[in-house]
Design an enzyme around this catalytic site. Structure first.
Site, short mmCIF file in Angstrom:
data_model
loop_
_atom_site.label_atom_id
_atom_site.label_comp_id
_atom_site.label_asym_id
_atom_site.label_seq_id
_atom_site.Cartn_x
_atom_site.Cartn_y
_atom_site.Cartn_z
N THR A 154 0.82 -1.20 0.00
CA THR A 154 0.00 0.00 0.00
C THR A 154 0.87 1.26 0.00
O THR A 154 2.09 1.19 -0.05
CB THR A 154 -0.96 -0.02 1.21
N PHE A 176 -2.38 4.53 -5.12
CA PHE A 176 -3.34 5.52 -4.68
C PHE A 176 -3.63 6.54 -5.78
O PHE A 176 -2.69 7.08 -6.38
CB PHE A 176 -2.83 6.24 -3.43
#
Length: 315
Positions: A154, A176
């Site tokens: 992430t 993202f």
């Protein structure tokens, strides 16, 4: 005509970006992801109060930092177990962001999370261990994947990070979108439409790079600001979406065209060979990726600390 959420599910695995059990039940995603910020929000929900009280009761008078950290892990695992009873796929549970620059400690905590899940009756095949895409985090994922512990990398903002994750054998990455957009908008660069959104362009480029070079690593776009970004990535392997945007998609009508496909012609991009020094240099040259990675690690760490403080004061 079906709504856009239904159409999206026909071409992309939809993942719920929440720890809210009721929202997950409603939208019936394939998987679900959590992180310290989402767990902090979940801790305020009525349905979790009894469970948190039970975990805190197990602490007794021991409210030392190590015990509080262990209690947060137990809460994350219990919420994850409930999610596993609803979704047919996997749940992502995040390693403490304060370990983002410590490979050995990240591996140890990941193994501990897997063991806690095992004690709750959840097999590791239902899990993703979520780790920040630092050099140290990517190395930890490389170790864990060889042990059969699948990882979700992430806080990913660049092709450099994505290439290193794929070479390490990570099962899944979460690039993202919205946070990249935020960085550019803060500097006066607002895109005219979703196709010009720098976050959308970044994820599309990563998807293209992976398909061109035959990587098996799954691309799961994350951190969306509006449904336009989601629509512009329709066809991506997976997309993790907040309940608010899932609801918007559910009520939106009209045709949702596929934008990404593994069968498409991809622009030729040479494979990146990244050593530690070249990775760090490429990140140094990418101000957006460096700043957003550092900011994300700090924010997740701050919410981890808030969770521990909440449990310390829990009555």
């Amino acid at each position: 005509m079906t709504n856009k959420l239904t159409q999206l599910k026909a071409m992309t695995d939809v993942v719920a970006d929440t720890g809210d059990i009721e929202a997950i039940r409603r939208f019936q995603p394939q998987d679900a992801t959590t992180n310290p910020s989402l767990l902090l929000k979940a801790a305020a929900l009525p349905q979790y109060q009894a469970m948190i009280s039970e975990v805190v009761a197990g602490l007794g008078s021991n409210r030392e930092p190590a015990s509080l950290k262990e209690a947060v892990m137990q809460i994350a695992v219990r919420i994850g177990r409930e999610i596993c009873q609803i979704v047919p796929g996997k749940v992502s549970t995040e390693v403490d962001a304060r370990l983002s620059f410590n490979t050995a400690a990240t591996v140890d905590e990941a193994r501990k999370l897997v063991e806690l899940y095992r004690q709750q009756g959840v097999n590791k095949s239902r899990l993703f261990i979520k780790i920040a895409s630092t050099w140290e985090g990517i190395r930890a994922a490389e170790i864990l994947e060889k042990e059969g512990i699948e990882c979700n990398l992430t806080l990913l903002f660049s092709l450099t990070q994505a290439a290193a994750c794929a070479e390490a054998g990570a099962t899944l990455i979460s690039p993202f979108v919205g946070r990249i957009l935020d960085w550019h908008v803060a500097r006066g660069n607002s895109p005219a439409n979703a196709e010009e959104d720098p976050g959308v362009i970044s994820v599309s480029s990563i998807y293209s790079y992976y398909k061109q070079h035959g990587y098996a690593t799954v691309v799961m776009g994350a951190s969306f600001r509006n449904i336009g970004e989601i629509e512009a990535l329709a066809g991506c392997d997976r997309l993790t979406i907040s309940p608010a945007l899932l609801e918007e998609l559910e009520t939106a009508e009209g045709t949702l065209p596929r934008k990404l496909s593994s069968d498409a012609e991809f622009p030729a991009v040479p494979k990146l060979a990244l050593s530690e020094s070249s990775f760090r240099w490429a990140m140094n040259e990418d101000a957006m990726a460096t700043e957003k990675l550092a900011e994300g690690v700090r924010a997740f760490a701050a919410d981890q600390i808030k969770l521990e403080s909440l449990l310390r004061e829990w009555k």
